[in-house]
Design an enzyme around this catalytic site. Structure first.
Site, short mmCIF file in Angstrom:
data_model
loop_
_atom_site.label_atom_id
_atom_site.label_comp_id
_atom_site.label_asym_id
_atom_site.label_seq_id
_atom_site.Cartn_x
_atom_site.Cartn_y
_atom_site.Cartn_z
N TYR A 31 1.23 -4.50 3.81
CA TYR A 31 0.42 -3.58 2.99
C TYR A 31 1.30 -2.87 1.95
O TYR A 31 0.92 -2.73 0.77
CB TYR A 31 -0.24 -2.58 3.94
CG TYR A 31 -1.19 -1.59 3.35
CD1 TYR A 31 -2.52 -1.94 3.08
CD2 TYR A 31 -0.80 -0.28 3.09
CE1 TYR A 31 -3.42 -1.01 2.58
CE2 TYR A 31 -1.69 0.66 2.60
CZ TYR A 31 -2.99 0.29 2.34
OH TYR A 31 -3.88 1.22 1.85
N LYS B 39 0.88 -3.07 -2.01
CA LYS B 39 0.54 -1.87 -2.78
C LYS B 39 1.60 -1.56 -3.84
O LYS B 39 1.28 -0.97 -4.87
CB LYS B 39 0.35 -0.68 -1.83
CG LYS B 39 -0.93 -0.76 -0.98
CD LYS B 39 -2.18 -0.96 -1.84
CE LYS B 39 -3.46 -0.61 -1.12
NZ LYS B 39 -4.67 -0.92 -1.93
P1 NAP Z 1 -12.47 1.22 3.91
O1 NAP Z 1 -13.25 2.43 4.31
O2 NAP Z 1 -11.93 0.34 5.00
O3 NAP Z 1 -13.35 0.38 2.88
C1 NAP Z 1 -12.85 -0.82 2.35
C2 NAP Z 1 -14.01 -1.68 1.90
O4 NAP Z 1 -13.47 -2.88 1.31
C3 NAP Z 1 -14.93 -2.10 3.05
O5 NAP Z 1 -16.28 -1.92 2.70
C4 NAP Z 1 -14.58 -3.58 3.22
O6 NAP Z 1 -15.65 -4.39 3.67
C5 NAP Z 1 -14.23 -3.98 1.79
N1 NAP Z 1 -13.48 -5.22 1.74
C6 NAP Z 1 -12.49 -5.62 2.57
N2 NAP Z 1 -12.06 -6.85 2.22
C7 NAP Z 1 -12.80 -7.23 1.16
C8 NAP Z 1 -12.82 -8.41 0.36
N3 NAP Z 1 -12.01 -9.44 0.59
N4 NAP Z 1 -13.72 -8.47 -0.67
C9 NAP Z 1 -14.57 -7.45 -0.90
N5 NAP Z 1 -14.58 -6.31 -0.17
C10 NAP Z 1 -13.71 -6.21 0.84
O7 NAP Z 1 -11.18 1.62 3.01
P2 NAP Z 1 -10.83 2.94 2.17
O8 NAP Z 1 -10.07 3.85 3.05
O9 NAP Z 1 -12.03 3.41 1.44
O10 NAP Z 1 -9.77 2.32 1.14
C11 NAP Z 1 -10.12 1.87 -0.16
C12 NAP Z 1 -8.86 1.47 -0.90
O11 NAP Z 1 -7.94 2.58 -0.94
C13 NAP Z 1 -8.10 0.31 -0.26
O12 NAP Z 1 -7.53 -0.51 -1.25
C14 NAP Z 1 -7.02 1.02 0.52
O13 NAP Z 1 -5.92 0.18 0.76
C15 NAP Z 1 -6.70 2.17 -0.40
N6 NAP Z 1 -6.08 3.31 0.28
C16 NAP Z 1 -6.73 3.99 1.28
C17 NAP Z 1 -6.10 5.07 1.89
C18 NAP Z 1 -6.73 5.88 2.99
O14 NAP Z 1 -6.06 6.77 3.55
N7 NAP Z 1 -8.00 5.65 3.35
C19 NAP Z 1 -4.81 5.45 1.49
C20 NAP Z 1 -4.18 4.73 0.47
C21 NAP Z 1 -4.83 3.67 -0.14
P3 NAP Z 1 -15.86 -4.68 5.26
O15 NAP Z 1 -16.38 -3.41 5.81
O16 NAP Z 1 -16.87 -5.76 5.30
O17 NAP Z 1 -14.52 -5.06 5.79
#
Ligand code: NAP
Length: 255
Positions: free
Chosen positions: A155, A159
């Site tokens: 990851y 990133k």
């Molecule tokens: P999340 O709640 O897990 O939501 C991610 C979404 O992406 C889910 O709806 C998932 O669908 C979808 N997804 C996964 N693989 C996919 C694919 N191949 N094609 C299309 N959609 C796909 O994540 P989040 O926390 O909102 O994070 C959003 C972004 O911010 C990500 O890139 C993550 O790495 C980044 N981020 C998050 C955090 C944090 O603390 N939350 C921190 C730093 C960066 P499914 O439910 O079907 O799997």
């Protein structure tokens, strides 16, 4: 008058979490939005929940962003269904955490496919439209984990890769009226961090409390925190900013 009146925004991984929050924020300022997510029914249900301004629309599209044909088709569905495309937010993400010596090749490949190939596929499909119209905003989701995080070799590498991708998009696409930037969130309360809590054997409440206690601003982040920064970077107020990564982390990585 909203900052995104008559604009069309595509947000990947927007059925929930940061993506949904960002879609809702852009819609609240006038945008029509396309919610792209793995599961079409989830994407459509999320689109129905978006509160729109007058004349704007929301659609849900099922697409695995790591599949180039599906990404191409998703962008075409947006252009056909919403009449154009002006903003692309590459947000879809997954984690497959493990210490390096236990990390499988499949878990490395999957994380690279979603976080790096996904934005490549979606951006390549969208840039044709952006270049033709000499206008576009690209926002990629990086992470504070880009700076290194135990158990996240895959990851973290992806990133940081996103940051290089973003800088290169800034250089190549700037002459065509296109801005590309990234946001590096810190701890944001979503299903992704809730799943991490389960993996390390902590309750969601305790996990969030521990993250808040070690953060300079003494709280965790929420999707709205990222959405506010995303709205700025996708607006014309940020038209002299490109190739940058803005950490939105409550100061987590300051020292
Ligand atoms: P999340 O709640 O897990 O939501 C991610 C979404 O992406 C889910 O709806 C998932 O669908 C979808 N997804 C996964 N693989 C996919 C694919 N191949 N094609 C299309 N959609 C796909 O994540 P989040 O926390 O909102 O994070 C959003 C972004 O911010 C990500 O890139 C993550 O790495 C980044 N981020 C998050 C955090 C944090 O603390 N939350 C921190 C730093 C960066 P499914 O439910 O079907 O799997």
């Amino acid at each position: 008058m909203g900052r995104f009146d008559a604009r069309v925004a595509v947000i990947t991984g927007a059925a929930r979490g940061i993506g949904f929050g960002t879609a809702q924020r852009l819609a609240s300022e006038g945008a029509s939005v396309a919610i792209v997510d793995l599961d079409e029914a989830d994407a459509q249900q999320a689109a129905e929940k978006i509160e729109l301004t007058d004349g704007a629309k929301a659609i849900g599209i099922g697409c695995d962003v790591s599949d180039s044909a599906a990404a191409e088709s998703a962008i075409q569905q947006v252009v056909d269904g919403l009449g154009g495309i002006h903003i692309l937010v590459n947000n879809a993400g997954i984690t497959r955490d493990n210490l390096l010596f236990k990390m499988s090749e499949d878990d490395w490949d999957l994380v690279m496919a979603v976080h790096l190939k996904g934005p490549f596929n979606m951006t390549k499909a969208a840039q044709k439209h952006f270049v033709d119209q000499r206008y576009g905003k690209i926002l990629n989701l990086s992470s504070v984990s880009a700076l290194g995080n135990r158990g996240q070799a895959n990851y973290s590498a992806a990133k940081m890769g996103i940051q290089g991708f973003t800088r290169t998009l800034g250089i190549e696409l700037g002459p065509f009226g296109i801005n590309a930037n990234a946001i590096g969130p810190g701890f944001i309360a979503t299903e992704m961090t809730d799943a991490t809590a389960a993996r390390v054997g902590m309750s969601v409440e305790d996990f969030r409390a521990a993250a808040a206690a070690s953060n300079p601003v003494r709280r965790v982040g929420f999707p709205e925190d990222i959405a506010a920064a995303a709205a700025f970077l996708c607006s014309d107020e940020a038209s002299y900013i490109t190739g940058q990564t803005l950490y939105v982390d409550g100061g987590a990585k300051l020292g």
